[in-house]
Scaffold this active site. Structure first.
Site, PDB file in Angstrom:
ATOM      1  N   CYS A  55       0.829  -1.208   0.000  1.00  0.00           N
ATOM      2  CA  CYS A  55       0.000   0.000   0.000  1.00  0.00           C
ATOM      3  C   CYS A  55       0.861   1.255   0.000  1.00  0.00           C
ATOM      4  CB  CYS A  55      -0.922   0.011   1.212  1.00  0.00           C
ATOM      5  SG  CYS A  55      -2.132  -1.319   1.240  1.00  0.00           S
ATOM      6  N   ARG A 132      -8.250  -4.954  -2.552  1.00  0.00           N
ATOM      7  CA  ARG A 132      -7.534  -3.856  -3.186  1.00  0.00           C
ATOM      8  C   ARG A 132      -8.346  -3.542  -4.440  1.00  0.00           C
ATOM      9  NH1 ARG A 132      -2.530  -2.489  -1.813  1.00  0.00           N
ATOM     10  NH2 ARG A 132      -2.010  -4.526  -0.961  1.00  0.00           N
TER      11      ARG A 132
END
Length: 218
Positions: A55, A132
């Protein structure tokens, strides 16, 4: 807002062509109301958690290329279950290590209300550590594309930009974007369903596979 999506994998709750569910939430840039983004493109994406390696690389790349999205009249908006305090601390770390400031809003969604409404997580999940997900939302508030990646594979920022370019190009031209299309490449004409036109085509394939004029395709 109440989540009404059925239990299922990420992206299962909504489909391309659906209206993006509205929400209001706290973010790192202040209160956010999705409806206020009408009139411009928006990329809404979830990340599994703050202070995680994949991330962090995504946010660094998005911060580097944020002006490229802005040039396309597209806003960015991130979401995770982490609190605003966690978001702020993570953004400070990114700034200090990479000398980059993340200025697009990051929503907090500790109760998973938004994540469940968008099908990012199912009603049986207790966190969003496995999602995601990315939603490309057009100026009318319609979902035009979606992608889902696992937690251990980061998104391609160039592909996010290419997808946005392709969506904007087909909207402007009424044509189709072929595989691997990039800005400046030729688009394709939509298929004709007129039998006379099909018989009158120059060859057996040009009625369904024909490049558009370059001027229109740009």
């Amino acid at each position: 807002m109440e989540a009404t999506s059925p239990i299922g994998p990420p992206c299962a709750g909504l489909r391309i062509g659906d209206a993006a569910p509205n929400f209001s939430a706290r973010s790192t840039t202040g209160p956010v109301d999705l409806a206020s983004y009408r009139g411009q493109w928006l990329i809404l994406f979830s990340h599994p958690a703050d202070f995680t390696p994949v991330c962090t690389t995504e946010f660094v790349e998005l911060a580097k290329r944020s002006t490229e999205f802005a040039k396309r009249d597209c806003a960015l908006m991130a979401l995770s279950v982490d609190s605003l305090f966690s978001h702020f601390a993570w953004l400070r770390l990114i700034r200090d290590r990479f000398d980059l400031e993340v200025r697009f809003p990051i929503l907090e969604d500790p109760t998973l209300v938004i994540g469940r409404a968008y099908g990012m997580v199912s009603s049986q999940d207790s966190d969003s550590a496995t999602v995601r997900t990315t939603f490309f939302i057009d100026p009318e508030g319609i979902i035009r594309a979606m992608t889902c990646y696992p937690a251990n594979v980061g998104r391609s920022i160039p592909e996010m930009l290419r997808t946005l370019d392709a969506l904007q190009a087909v909207d402007q031209s009424g044509e189709l974007a072929p595989a691997n299309w990039q800005v400046g490449d030729r688009l394709l004409h939509p298929v004709s369903f007129d039998l006379d036109a099909i018989y009158a085509a120059d060859d057996a394939s040009s009625w369904f596979l024909q490049e558009a004029d370059m001027e229109k395709g740009q």
